[in-house]
Design a protein around this motif. Structure first.
Motif, PDB file in Angstrom:
ATOM      1  N   ARG A 227       0.852  -1.175   0.000  1.00 29.48           N
ATOM      2  CA  ARG A 227       0.000   0.000   0.000  1.00 29.48           C
ATOM      3  C   ARG A 227       0.893   1.231   0.000  1.00 29.48           C
ATOM      4  NH1 ARG A 227      -1.680  -2.630   4.322  1.00 29.48           N
ATOM      5  NH2 ARG A 227      -1.012  -0.860   5.624  1.00 29.48           N
ATOM      6  N   SER A 228       0.460   2.285  -0.627  1.00 27.11           N
ATOM      7  CA  SER A 228       1.279   3.494  -0.675  1.00 27.11           C
ATOM      8  C   SER A 228       1.605   4.015   0.716  1.00 27.11           C
ATOM      9  CB  SER A 228       0.558   4.588  -1.482  1.00 27.11           C
ATOM     10  OG  SER A 228       0.360   4.180  -2.810  1.00 27.11           O
ATOM     11  N   ASP A 229       0.665   3.844   1.658  1.00 23.62           N
ATOM     12  CA  ASP A 229       0.914   4.381   2.997  1.00 23.62           C
ATOM     13  C   ASP A 229       1.918   3.550   3.794  1.00 23.62           C
ATOM     14  OD1 ASP A 229      -0.559   2.131   3.778  1.00 23.62           O
ATOM     15  OD2 ASP A 229      -2.347   3.278   4.333  1.00 23.62           O
ATOM     16  N   GLN A 230       2.384   2.429   3.222  1.00 24.77           N
ATOM     17  CA  GLN A 230       3.438   1.661   3.879  1.00 24.77           C
ATOM     18  C   GLN A 230       4.818   2.262   3.628  1.00 24.77           C
ATOM     19  OE1 GLN A 230       1.706  -2.433   2.409  1.00 24.77           O
ATOM     20  NE2 GLN A 230       3.114  -2.860   4.104  1.00 24.77           N
ATOM     21  N   GLY A 270      -3.347   3.975  -4.969  1.00 25.00           N
ATOM     22  CA  GLY A 270      -3.108   3.753  -3.555  1.00 25.00           C
ATOM     23  C   GLY A 270      -2.142   2.621  -3.262  1.00 25.00           C
TER      24      GLY A 270
END
Length: 372
Positions: A227-230, A270
């Motif tokens: 995930r991009s937020d990782q 995302g």
């Protein structure tokens, strides 16, 4: 069982597909043979289309693009009706991982660091000047293979590898695995150098034994999805090369490509898709790659999934004098019934070089057959 064809093309990688395409367009009676059931050679694209963890990702197991300045593969794509599927590189620039930080690299500087560590196509894409740029296909490099195979389907014979080559009354007789034979007026061997060397030497060209001097290095790539937020932050450029000394530092990742930033449509919104070029490791190459990339790129948590591709004999490298050996063999072949060699083992490992090699071999054969 014996069958006949005007020209047999042995090998259905990009060089063989390009050769068969050129011959077919000229009206030749072609048989395209390959020892494997899957055409395309090292071109492998996985595009899971149904619901699931990999849905929306485009994963390349081999080359993922080519220099935009190289015309051959693009001309072939347009001829095959998929010119509209060509896509441009989105990001530019590359970095050096020093072991402590990522530092921007001047254009061209990466080439001096890469050596034989990673595929030549990747080295060029990390090192070439920005003005050249790179291109690929909308849903991966397999787009071109599929377009060619769709048109060559009537002449494609999978799982029919060539085991022997001998002169015949009109041209050549090829022995195939399983005991069958094919007779043809002309042959193109679009095979790895070691396979072509054996066949051409056995056909009466002793100089062809030097073709087996080409060294094929193993290659392992690992694609990892997150995930991009990782990621702590979106990285800059198309990827990085490592300054580590292989075999001493214990590092696994030799280079890395940010696939989702490099070309459009490689990952769903995302998400991030990273491709690492991995050296020899003990255990799972995907686990080793993730462990290093987590520290380099600030990745939190585990990958959503990973996919490793290993090519035990993937990357041809030429010894000094290679071009002279190839030229000598080709000169000798002009004295025999029409027979040509093509592919990465002879004329360059890049995908566009393979296409050019195959098409030029086909044109030479057509010339000798009097069809051009």
């Amino acid at each position: 069982m014996a069958v006949s064809a005007t020209v047999v093309v042995a090998g259905a990688g990009l060089a063989g597909l390009a050769a068969a395409w050129e011959l077919s367009r000229a009206g030749a009676n072609v048989a395209l043979l390959d020892a494997e059931r899957r055409p395309g050679g090292m071109v492998v694209t996985e595009r899971p289309g149904g619901p699931g963890e990999k849905d929306g990702f485009v994963v390349e197991g081999g080359p993922d693009g080519f220099l935009a300045a190289e015309p051959d593969i693009q001309e072939l794509a347009r001829d095959a009706g998929i010119g509209g599927r060509l896509v441009d590189q989105l990001a530019s620039g590359s970095s050096l991982w020093t072991g402590r930080r990522l530092e921007p690299l001047a254009e061209g500087q990466a080439a001096a660091l890469l050596g034989i560590q990673i595929p030549s196509d990747v080295g060029a894409q990390l090192a070439a000047p920005l003005q050249f740029g790179f291109r690929s296909f909308a849903t991966g490099m397999l787009d071109l293979v599929e377009a060619l195979v769709a048109r060559l389907a009537p002449v494609f014979r999978p799982a029919q590898g060539v085991t022997g080559l001998a002169p015949a009354t009109r041209g050549w007789r090829l022995s195939l695995n399983g005991g069958s034979t094919v007779e043809a007026e002309a042959v193109i061997l679009a095979l790895p150098a070691w396979a072509a060397a054996r066949l051409v030497t056995g056909a009466g060209v002793p100089a062809a034994r030097h073709l087996d001097d080409v060294i094929y290095y193993p290659s392992t790539t690992v694609s990892l999805a997150y995930r991009s937020d990782q990621l702590a932050a979106a990285p800059a450029g198309t990827g990085f090369v490592s300054a580590a000394e292989w075999g001493e530092s214990g590092a696994a990742v030799r280079a890395c490509s940010y696939s989702w930033l490099k070309y459009p449509g490689r990952a769903p919104r995302g998400h991030a898709l990273i491709r690492a070029f991995v050296g020899p490791v003990d255990g799972d190459p995907a686990a080793a790659a993730h462990a290093e990339l987590a520290g380099i790129l600030g990745i939190r948590g585990s990958p959503l999934w990973s996919r490793a591709f290993t090519w035990p004999r993937g990357l041809p490298r030429y010894k000094p004098g290679h071009a002279g050996h190839v030229a000598a063999v080709r000169e000798r072949l002009t004295r025999l019934a029409p027979l040509a060699i093509a592919g990465a083992g002879f004329d360059g490992a890049g995908v566009s070089a393979c296409v050019k090699s195959g098409r030029e071999a086909a044109r030479e054969i057509l010339h000798r057959l009097g069809q051009v």
